[in-house]
Design an enzyme around this catalytic site. Structure first.
Site, PDB file in Angstrom:
ATOM      1  N   ASP A   2      45.260  11.613 -34.931  1.00  0.00           N
ATOM      2  CA  ASP A   2      43.973  10.914 -34.844  1.00  0.00           C
ATOM      3  C   ASP A   2      43.166  11.481 -33.692  1.00  0.00           C
ATOM      4  O   ASP A   2      43.706  11.800 -32.632  1.00  0.00           O
ATOM      5  CB  ASP A   2      44.196   9.417 -34.563  1.00  0.00           C
ATOM      6  CG  ASP A   2      44.700   8.686 -35.793  1.00  0.00           C
ATOM      7  OD1 ASP A   2      44.646   9.275 -36.885  1.00  0.00           O
ATOM      8  OD2 ASP A   2      45.151   7.537 -35.639  1.00  0.00           O
ATOM      9  N   TYR A  21      37.417   7.018 -40.429  1.00  0.00           N
ATOM     10  CA  TYR A  21      38.279   6.537 -39.336  1.00  0.00           C
ATOM     11  C   TYR A  21      37.722   5.240 -38.733  1.00  0.00           C
ATOM     12  O   TYR A  21      36.577   5.213 -38.286  1.00  0.00           O
ATOM     13  CB  TYR A  21      38.370   7.624 -38.260  1.00  0.00           C
ATOM     14  CG  TYR A  21      39.467   7.395 -37.258  1.00  0.00           C
ATOM     15  CD1 TYR A  21      40.785   7.260 -37.671  1.00  0.00           C
ATOM     16  CD2 TYR A  21      39.180   7.317 -35.905  1.00  0.00           C
ATOM     17  CE1 TYR A  21      41.784   7.047 -36.748  1.00  0.00           C
ATOM     18  CE2 TYR A  21      40.185   7.106 -34.967  1.00  0.00           C
ATOM     19  CZ  TYR A  21      41.486   6.973 -35.403  1.00  0.00           C
ATOM     20  OH  TYR A  21      42.473   6.764 -34.499  1.00  0.00           O
TER      21      TYR A  21
END
Ligand SMILES: [Zn+2]
Ligand SMILES: [Zn+2]
Length: 649
Positions: free
Chosen positions: A16, A224
């Site tokens: 991430d 995201y």
């Protein structure tokens, strides 16, 4: 990873894209390089914000480098939270002898958040309601009925309100008509905070909203979900996204927006460059999402549409009237141009249409009412409001806020929605504010946020920031340790208060409280008058947090209690023989009898039944997903299982 590293000639970190992700990437690099040092010379970083083929291809076509300073910033927070959380949690748990899964946590972000909730509760407790009176008149003109309110919206003087009420005979005369139009601006794109706030508005808790959003991201349906950004980057092809959505159940709305010649999206105040705001990236197959996920996906899609639509226009109307010398008014509003509200129904209010009247027109008085009311204390925070408040105070990050709130529930500091502190929560906050205010105030955390940015910018070293924080902790700890007995006594007050469930109906003079049997470790309710005055006891379910409601059962007169832990809290009175439970008991008995006869017919071997039963129990404990008949057991297993991550915050 070690195995793969020995065979690899290139290493791409694709965790991430944020501080925490950078830190995990750095750790992964070290593990891989430990096996195969040549990977350090062929190390790249892929940064992407959506799990879609386009985004992934783009990211791997334009690989970047790992940012060590960004990872150090993430590591500094991790270290500091661990040191603070572990040290203080251990201190408080030992001081109050709350060990095992009953431990009391203290955290760098958690405790100031609890203090905010408790401060609001104190405001509510200190609040003295004031009486006021509202005078309304029911009117009729041209067969239209409507209600007007006296211009003195809140009469503080009962005499004046009654005098005005007595004067009213009618008719009413319209003295003025006013009409104003105003724009209702479309909302900004979703960042984590505004997303969670909106998701709590459609019935999810903050932590459930984030869990679902993360699943949707992993499925490639939304971008995201951990982002502060509220401005779409120029690189984002909004038309392409709309085209993709023409293949969804939202096709009609998507086509309508595509038809406009120019798309100019709304912009929020926060602009960052790491991730875009949250937007839909794909279309799930029909039936691929469960109800909750579908609801959240729809919210993200509709928000995306709303940010591309026009502002709405609302018309406000006001009619002023005179009734026997007393001024009255009626207010109304309606949407004249729906704009974004056509795509985003969540914040749309019902139109309040006004009667069509002309200036000078008369209306008959058909009724009048004088209602006595009381001013209300400030309301408790909903989870969405609390997340916004945490952001305003720089408490936690987009990635952790929802977990921190969940921890407050798991540790028994808060319950309910809106968020209400338990007495343990109240006393914990009070103890910290009194003996180590630094721990309960948001300033230290705000400073740390600035320090972390400085580490990422290489203006400050991680070691320096962690050392400074450790020094502060030492000061706070010293003060707590010197006042250990007082801190423990204060927290015990809260724990004791939380155990009191109400007045004993049997003796009428003592309180009922939760007692844990030393012999059997089972809990039950007993009267504090035991044994001299009263021997009343009641059984309790052995799992789930138990709270007093302050109410008594109208049928049996025992206090009603609330049991937490399942999806919904469960309210019941203490008396198992209560007549309200008779029906429930009959059904339960019938069900058991049916099951027993069914089992006897199908499974003659007792051994087999036992095996089957053991299997079920195991499943319940691990999966937490069972049929409705096992509901109570589910409740039990989920209580006390605190979410591991961010425990120390
Ligand atoms: Zn009693
Ligand atoms: Zn009852």
């Amino acid at each position: 990873m070690r195995k793969l590293a020995t065979e690899a000639d290139e290493l791409v970190i694709a965790t991430d894209y944020d501080r925490e992700g950078e830190l995990i990437g750095l750790e992964a690099r070290d593990i891989a390089a430990g096996e195969n040092e040549s990977l350090l010379r062929h190390l790249r970083r892929a940064r992407f914000s959506a799990l879609t083929p386009g985004e992934i291809t783009r990211a791997f076509d334009s690989l970047e480098y790992l940012s060590e300073p960004l990872a150090w910033a993430g590591e500094a927070r991790q270290d500091i939270d661990l040191v603070w959380g572990a040290t203080l949690t251990r201190f408080v748990s030992l001081a109050t002898s709350r060990l095992g899964n009953q431990f009391l946590s203290v955290g760098r972000v958690q405790s100031p958040t609890l203090a905010l909730i408790v401060a609001r509760e104190m405001e509510r407790r200190a609040f003295v309601p004031e009486p006021y009176w509202v005078l309304t008149a029911d009117l009729e003109a041209d067969a239209q009925r409507f209600t007007a309110t006296h211009k003195e919206e809140r009469f503080l003087d009962q005499g004046a309100a009654e005098a005005a009420y007595e004067k009213l005979i009618g008719p009413a005369r319209v003295t003025q008509l006013k009409r104003t139009s105003r724009k209702v601006p479309r909302p900004a794109p979703f960042n984590t905070t505004s997303f969670i706030t909106s998701a709590t508005g459609v019935g999810l808790s903050a932590s459930a909203a984030m869990r679902v959003a993360e699943d949707l991201y992993m499925g490639g349906y939304i971008s995201y979900p951990r982002t502060d950004n509220t401005v779409y980057p120029n690189s984002l092809d909004l038309r392409e996204m709309l085209r993709i959505l023409t293949e969804s159940e939202f096709a009609a709305d998507a086509k309508r927006l595509l038809a406009s010649p120019k798309l100019s999206p709304s912009r929020g105040k926060k602009k960052t460059t790491d991730h875009p705001p949250i937007y839909p990236t794909g279309v799930p197959r029909k039936g691929a999402l469960d109800d909750r996920a579908r609801k959240v996906y729809e919210l993200v899609v509709r928000r995306f549409f709303a940010t591309l639509a026009d502002d709405a226009v609302m018309e406000s109307n006001r009619i002023d009237l005179d009734i026997d010398g007393e001024p009255f008014f009626v207010r109304g509003s309606r949407i004249t141009h729906a704009g974004w509200l056509a795509y985003y129904p969540y914040s749309r209010q019902k139109d309040a249409e006004l009667p069509h009247l002309a200036e000078g027109q008369e209306a008959q008085l058909v009724g009048k009412d004088l209602e006595g009311k009381e001013t209300q204390p400030p309301s408790r925070y909903g989870q969405g409001t609390l997340i916004e408040l945490m952001e305003a105070h720089n408490l936690g990050t987009k990635a952790t806020r929802h977990n921190i709130i969940q921890n407050l529930y798991d540790r028994g500091y808060t319950h309910g929605n809106p968020v209400e502190p338990t007495e343990t929560g109240v006393k914990m906050a009070e103890a910290l504010l009194e003996y180590a205010p630094l721990i309960a105030s948001p300033e230290m955390t705000a400073q740390l946020e600035r320090d972390m940015d400085a580490i990422a910018e290489e203006e400050q070293t991680k070691a320096h920031v962690v050392d400074t924080s450790r020094e502060l902790l030492r000061t706070a700890y010293k003060s707590l340790a010197e006042n250990k007995a007082a801190v423990a006594a204060k927290i015990f007050e809260g724990i004791t208060d939380d155990r009191i469930l109400g007045d004993c109906p049997t003796c009428g003079t003592h309180k009922l409280r939760i007692i844990k049997s030393k012999a059997t470790r089972k809990r039950f309710v007993g009267c504090e008058g035991y044994p001299e005055v009263c021997t009343q006891t009641y059984p309790l379910p052995q799992r789930g947090d138990i709270l007093a409601t302050g109410e008594v059962c109208p049928s049996c007169g025992t206090p009603r209690i609330k049991i937490l832990g399942g999806k919904r809290p469960w309210i019941l009175c203490l008396d198992p023989e209560c007549p309200t439970k008779a029906e429930y008991r009959e059904k339960q008995a019938a069900r058991l009898a049916a099951r027993a006869s069914g089992a006897a017919a199908k499974k003659p071997a007792a051994k087999k039944t036992a095996t089957a039963k053991r299997k079920t129990t195991k499943k319940t404990a691990t999966k937490k997903k069972v049929a409705a008949s096992k509901q109570t057991e589910t409740v039990m297993t989920s209580v006390g299982t605190s979410r591991g991550e961010d425990q120390n915050e």
